[in-house]
Design a protein around this motif. Sequence first.
Motif, PDB file in Angstrom:
ATOM      1  N   ASN A  46       0.823  -1.219   0.000  1.00  0.00           N
ATOM      2  CA  ASN A  46       0.000   0.000   0.000  1.00  0.00           C
ATOM      3  C   ASN A  46       0.854   1.264   0.000  1.00  0.00           C
ATOM      4  N   GLN A  47       2.050   1.168   0.578  1.00  0.00           N
ATOM      5  CA  GLN A  47       2.962   2.311   0.603  1.00  0.00           C
ATOM      6  C   GLN A  47       3.852   2.344  -0.639  1.00  0.00           C
ATOM      7  N   ALA A  48       3.617   1.423  -1.573  1.00  0.00           N
ATOM      8  CA  ALA A  48       4.391   1.304  -2.826  1.00  0.00           C
ATOM      9  C   ALA A  48       5.859   0.994  -2.560  1.00  0.00           C
ATOM     10  N   LYS A  49       6.138   0.267  -1.503  1.00  0.00           N
ATOM     11  CA  LYS A  49       7.503  -0.188  -1.203  1.00  0.00           C
ATOM     12  C   LYS A  49       7.624  -1.641  -1.677  1.00  0.00           C
ATOM     13  N   TYR A  50       7.649  -1.792  -2.992  1.00  0.00           N
ATOM     14  CA  TYR A  50       7.609  -3.121  -3.594  1.00  0.00           C
ATOM     15  C   TYR A  50       8.878  -3.926  -3.315  1.00  0.00           C
ATOM     16  N   VAL A  51      10.021  -3.268  -3.339  1.00  0.00           N
ATOM     17  CA  VAL A  51      11.281  -3.962  -3.093  1.00  0.00           C
ATOM     18  C   VAL A  51      11.311  -4.512  -1.672  1.00  0.00           C
ATOM     19  N   ASP A  52      10.886  -3.709  -0.716  1.00  0.00           N
ATOM     20  CA  ASP A  52      10.863  -4.155   0.678  1.00  0.00           C
ATOM     21  C   ASP A  52       9.867  -5.300   0.869  1.00  0.00           C
ATOM     22  N   ALA A  53       8.731  -5.214   0.195  1.00  0.00           N
ATOM     23  CA  ALA A  53       7.731  -6.277   0.301  1.00  0.00           C
ATOM     24  C   ALA A  53       8.282  -7.586  -0.258  1.00  0.00           C
ATOM     25  N   LEU A  54       8.951  -7.510  -1.398  1.00  0.00           N
ATOM     26  CA  LEU A  54       9.514  -8.724  -1.998  1.00  0.00           C
ATOM     27  C   LEU A  54      10.627  -9.300  -1.134  1.00  0.00           C
ATOM     28  N   LYS A  55      11.485  -8.438  -0.599  1.00  0.00           N
ATOM     29  CA  LYS A  55      12.557  -8.924   0.279  1.00  0.00           C
ATOM     30  C   LYS A  55      11.986  -9.573   1.534  1.00  0.00           C
ATOM     31  N   HIS A  56      10.914  -9.010   2.074  1.00  0.00           N
ATOM     32  CA  HIS A  56      10.284  -9.595   3.259  1.00  0.00           C
ATOM     33  C   HIS A  56       9.716 -10.976   2.937  1.00  0.00           C
ATOM     34  N   VAL A  57       9.047 -11.089   1.810  1.00  0.00           N
ATOM     35  CA  VAL A  57       8.444 -12.371   1.431  1.00  0.00           C
ATOM     36  C   VAL A  57       9.523 -13.423   1.193  1.00  0.00           C
ATOM     37  N   LEU A  58      10.603 -13.034   0.521  1.00  0.00           N
ATOM     38  CA  LEU A  58      11.669 -14.000   0.216  1.00  0.00           C
ATOM     39  C   LEU A  58      12.464 -14.388   1.460  1.00  0.00           C
ATOM     40  N   SER A  59      12.671 -13.444   2.369  1.00  0.00           N
ATOM     41  CA  SER A  59      13.443 -13.760   3.571  1.00  0.00           C
ATOM     42  C   SER A  59      12.649 -14.604   4.571  1.00  0.00           C
ATOM     43  N   HIS A  60      11.328 -14.567   4.481  1.00  0.00           N
ATOM     44  CA  HIS A  60      10.492 -15.351   5.385  1.00  0.00           C
ATOM     45  C   HIS A  60       9.827 -16.529   4.673  1.00  0.00           C
ATOM     46  N   ALA A  61      10.449 -17.008   3.625  1.00  0.00           N
ATOM     47  CA  ALA A  61       9.892 -18.140   2.870  1.00  0.00           C
ATOM     48  C   ALA A  61       9.888 -19.392   3.740  1.00  0.00           C
ATOM     49  N   PRO A  62       8.785 -20.107   3.796  1.00  0.00           N
ATOM     50  CA  PRO A  62       8.695 -21.307   4.642  1.00  0.00           C
ATOM     51  C   PRO A  62       9.313 -22.530   3.962  1.00  0.00           C
ATOM     52  N   ILE A  63      10.611 -22.492   3.765  1.00  0.00           N
ATOM     53  CA  ILE A  63      11.288 -23.562   3.032  1.00  0.00           C
ATOM     54  C   ILE A  63      11.388 -24.828   3.874  1.00  0.00           C
ATOM     55  N   GLY A  64      11.643 -24.717   5.149  1.00  0.00           N
ATOM     56  CA  GLY A  64      11.874 -25.885   5.979  1.00  0.00           C
ATOM     57  C   GLY A  64      10.636 -26.545   6.541  1.00  0.00           C
ATOM     58  N   THR A  65       9.478 -25.977   6.338  1.00  0.00           N
ATOM     59  CA  THR A  65       8.269 -26.540   6.926  1.00  0.00           C
ATOM     60  C   THR A  65       7.656 -27.581   5.997  1.00  0.00           C
ATOM     61  N   SER A  66       6.939 -28.505   6.575  1.00  0.00           N
ATOM     62  CA  SER A  66       6.246 -29.514   5.767  1.00  0.00           C
ATOM     63  C   SER A  66       4.749 -29.229   5.694  1.00  0.00           C
ATOM     64  N   ASN A  67       4.289 -28.139   6.308  1.00  0.00           N
ATOM     65  CA  ASN A  67       2.881 -27.767   6.286  1.00  0.00           C
ATOM     66  C   ASN A  67       2.543 -27.137   4.935  1.00  0.00           C
ATOM     67  N   GLN A  68       1.756 -27.836   4.136  1.00  0.00           N
ATOM     68  CA  GLN A  68       1.446 -27.381   2.784  1.00  0.00           C
ATOM     69  C   GLN A  68       0.583 -26.112   2.785  1.00  0.00           C
ATOM     70  N   GLN A  69      -0.246 -25.940   3.790  1.00  0.00           N
ATOM     71  CA  GLN A  69      -1.095 -24.751   3.863  1.00  0.00           C
ATOM     72  C   GLN A  69      -0.255 -23.484   4.021  1.00  0.00           C
ATOM     73  N   ILE A  70       0.777 -23.551   4.843  1.00  0.00           N
ATOM     74  CA  ILE A  70       1.665 -22.404   5.032  1.00  0.00           C
ATOM     75  C   ILE A  70       2.380 -22.081   3.722  1.00  0.00           C
ATOM     76  N   LYS A  71       2.831 -23.121   3.019  1.00  0.00           N
ATOM     77  CA  LYS A  71       3.516 -22.914   1.746  1.00  0.00           C
ATOM     78  C   LYS A  71       2.581 -22.311   0.698  1.00  0.00           C
ATOM     79  N   ASP A  72       1.327 -22.768   0.664  1.00  0.00           N
ATOM     80  CA  ASP A  72       0.364 -22.231  -0.295  1.00  0.00           C
ATOM     81  C   ASP A  72       0.043 -20.763  -0.005  1.00  0.00           C
TER      82      ASP A  72
END
Length: 150
Positions: A46-72
């Motif tokens: 909403n604040q048009a901080k797209y780079v920060d939003a993408l970095k946040h999403v990539l840095s908090h990616a649920p790679i190690g979890t086996s819960n498919q709902q969290i990954k979806d």
Amino acid sequence: MAKNTSSSAFRKIDIDQYNEDNFREDEADPSIPAGPDEGEVCALLNQAKYVDALKHVLSHAPIGTSNQQIKDNALALTLKVLLAIKSAQIEEVVGSLSLDDIDILMKYIYRGFEYPSEGSSGHLLLWHEKAFNIGGSGSIVRVLSDRMKV
């Protein structure tokens, strides 16, 4: 010449533990993040901080979890961020990412190709092109050979 002994110590190994049918997936570490915070990402968008939003999403990616709902949920949020960024800004955004972030971005791009929505495939192809220009073919190989999925 070998010495003949009556020792049976070598027979104490349980060979059934190495049977492929008894394979168990590694247990997830509870300290692994449960995915990106949707409220924070939406606030950044909403604040048009797209780079920060993408970095946040990539840095908090649920790679190690086996819960498919969290990954979806993380996939849906990441695709929302990727589709919000205009085509002209993609190269600048990808250039600001680290190589590890580009690998995670490639994972999300390929996963986005699995579940296309209206107009997302063409936009994801642009993302793939720009990420490939930075990460090279090594990024693709790492993504396709990695067992840790997003």
